[in-house]
Write an enzyme that holds these catalytic residues in place. Structure first.
Site, mmCIF file in Angstrom:
data_model
loop_
_atom_site.group_PDB
_atom_site.id
_atom_site.type_symbol
_atom_site.label_atom_id
_atom_site.label_comp_id
_atom_site.label_asym_id
_atom_site.label_seq_id
_atom_site.Cartn_x
_atom_site.Cartn_y
_atom_site.Cartn_z
ATOM 1 N N LYS A 119 -24.591 -18.822 -7.965
ATOM 2 C CA LYS A 119 -23.793 -17.619 -8.227
ATOM 3 C C LYS A 119 -22.424 -17.943 -8.824
ATOM 4 C CE LYS A 119 -25.117 -17.194 -3.975
ATOM 5 N NZ LYS A 119 -25.919 -17.134 -2.855
ATOM 6 N N VAL A 146 -28.767 -12.356 -6.282
ATOM 7 C CA VAL A 146 -28.566 -11.285 -5.288
ATOM 8 C C VAL A 146 -29.926 -10.896 -4.710
ATOM 9 C CG1 VAL A 146 -27.582 -8.994 -4.847
ATOM 10 C CG2 VAL A 146 -26.627 -10.404 -6.683
ATOM 11 N N GLY A 200 -33.577 -22.883 5.881
ATOM 12 C CA GLY A 200 -33.186 -22.952 4.467
ATOM 13 C C GLY A 200 -32.535 -21.685 3.941
ATOM 14 N N GLU A 203 -26.044 -21.274 3.110
ATOM 15 C CA GLU A 203 -25.409 -22.003 2.014
ATOM 16 C C GLU A 203 -25.058 -23.414 2.500
ATOM 17 O OE1 GLU A 203 -24.754 -20.717 -1.205
ATOM 18 O OE2 GLU A 203 -26.030 -19.153 -0.417
ATOM 19 N N ASP A 214 -20.185 -14.968 0.638
ATOM 20 C CA ASP A 214 -21.436 -14.803 -0.104
ATOM 21 C C ASP A 214 -21.696 -13.320 -0.412
ATOM 22 O OD1 ASP A 214 -24.050 -16.004 -1.076
ATOM 23 O OD2 ASP A 214 -24.801 -14.579 0.402
ATOM 24 N N LYS A 218 -21.743 -11.398 -4.139
ATOM 25 C CA LYS A 218 -22.836 -10.533 -4.597
ATOM 26 C C LYS A 218 -22.297 -9.160 -5.004
ATOM 27 C CE LYS A 218 -26.241 -13.215 -2.090
ATOM 28 N NZ LYS A 218 -26.793 -13.538 -0.781
ATOM 29 N N GLY A 311 -33.881 -17.922 1.184
ATOM 30 C CA GLY A 311 -35.032 -18.816 1.366
ATOM 31 C C GLY A 311 -35.391 -19.478 0.041
HETATM 32 N N1 HSE Z 1 -27.107 -18.119 1.979
HETATM 33 C C1 HSE Z 1 -27.560 -16.960 1.267
HETATM 34 C C2 HSE Z 1 -28.060 -15.931 2.273
HETATM 35 C C3 HSE Z 1 -28.652 -17.365 0.330
HETATM 36 O O1 HSE Z 1 -28.199 -16.284 3.445
HETATM 37 O O2 HSE Z 1 -28.282 -14.788 1.892
HETATM 38 C C4 HSE Z 1 -29.002 -16.333 -0.667
HETATM 39 O O3 HSE Z 1 -27.916 -15.999 -1.477
#
Ligand code: HSE
Length: 330
Positions: A119, A146, A200, A203, A214, A218, A311
């Protein structure tokens, strides 16, 4: 179509696996990682052999290495005539995007399409990237940035093209929503975060998820796409999730409410804040790493999209959608 893939973490690996299952006319010719080296071969890398490498294993352990150029920089690989698309699946580094902004610029100036899961380039200088793309005729696509592969950018750009959207509210971070859902079930914050990392979703620096960066990122991306209105990251008002205690969560329960970490965008600006929503509110039902967004349109009224928001494979699917869109244009 020949791709240079940057990043071989959860998302990059998942993309390679999707292509190993079905190539769909897409071929990875270059793979660059910041710590594990790089590979380039004009005839294409073998997705199955790449998938067989363990997470963290140096790319130089790839079999048949003598067929490949190794140790090249992104700039060197982009200079090769064969590369048609740069796919950036490297971690989001804020605030200046690190070297990724330069890679994207170089690609777009050369007429190479750019597909982003990272991003940061869109936060660091979206305007100049769009200008470079317009000049060279290359495309800059970023569905995966996003709500992972849940097609919110497509919805905004195409499905709601004729609609006048005035307001957006959503759960736009999978990690924090996962943490809140698990805390709702009685888990401790730290344990829930560790699980989200294991799965997973988080970030590289989880403060991006927990302190609202985050979600703010977005909102910046959505403001551009939905309202054609650039806002800077510092203009997004932000409250951290750390301010929320287990007691707050239990108290909300007693009042038939559920805490959610909500991003909002309207004429007056953008905000990220934990909110205790009534259990009847549609966003309060969104659990785990799911995301959801409600857009208020002048004609349609409220339109809601819900789906996975984080993910490896979920994000890789967003990249693959963009790649198929590019292929459809070719
Ligand atoms: N770390 C971000 C989340 C990943 O948990 O939404 C996707 O942008």
């Amino acid at each position: 179509m020949k791709l240079l893939l940057v990043g071989f973490g959860n998302v990059g690996r998942a993309l390679v696996e999707l292509l190993a299952q079905n190539r769909r006319g897409l071929q990875i010719v270059g793979l660059f990682t910041r710590t594990r080296g790089s590979l380039y071969c004009e005839q294409g890398l073998d997705s199955e052999a790449l998938s067989a490498l363990q997470p963290g294993e140096p790319l130089s352990n790839h079999p048949r290495l003598s067929a490949f150029a190794t140790g090249r920089s992104v700039a060197e690989i982009l200079a090769e005539a064969s590369v048609e698309v740069l796919v950036d699946a490297s971690p989001t580094i804020l605030p200046d995007a690190g070297p990724a902004l330069g890679w994207c610029r170089q690609a777009l100036e050369r007429g190479i399409h750019v597909v982003l899961a990272n991003k940061a380039p869109l936060i660091a200088d979206a305007a100049s990237l769009h200008a470079s793309a317009a000049k060279s005729g290359a495309r800059l696509l970023f569905e995966a940035t996003v709500m992972a592969g849940t097609p919110v950018i497509q919805l905004a750009r195409h499905g709601l093209r004729a609609e006048q959207v005035s307001e957006v509210q959503g759960i736009l971070n999978g990690t924090s929503n996962y943490i809140l859902s698990r805390m709702d079930e009685g888990r401790r914050f730290e344990d829930a975060l560790a699980e989200a990392q294991e799965l997973g979703y988080a970030e590289t620096d989880p403060s991006a998820d927990i302190d609202g960066w985050d979600i703010a990122v977005k909102l910046v991306i959505l403001s551009q796409v939905l309202f054609d209105r650039p806002i800077a990251l510092y203009q997004v008002a932000r409250q951290s999730l750390r301010e929320l205690s287990s007691a707050d969560i239990q108290n909300a329960h007693a009042q038939q409410r559920r805490w959610k970490y909500v991003g909002s965008l309207d004429e007056s600006g953008a905000r990220v804040a934990p909110m205790a929503l009534p259990q009847t509110h549609p966003l309060s039902q969104v659990a785990g790493a799911q995301n959801a967004i409600t857009l208020q349109g002048k004609t349609l009224g409220s339109v809601t999209l819900q789906g996975p928001g984080a993910g490896g494979k979920e994000t890789a699917l967003g990249i693959l959608n963009d790649l198929l869109e590019l292929q459809g244009m070719a």
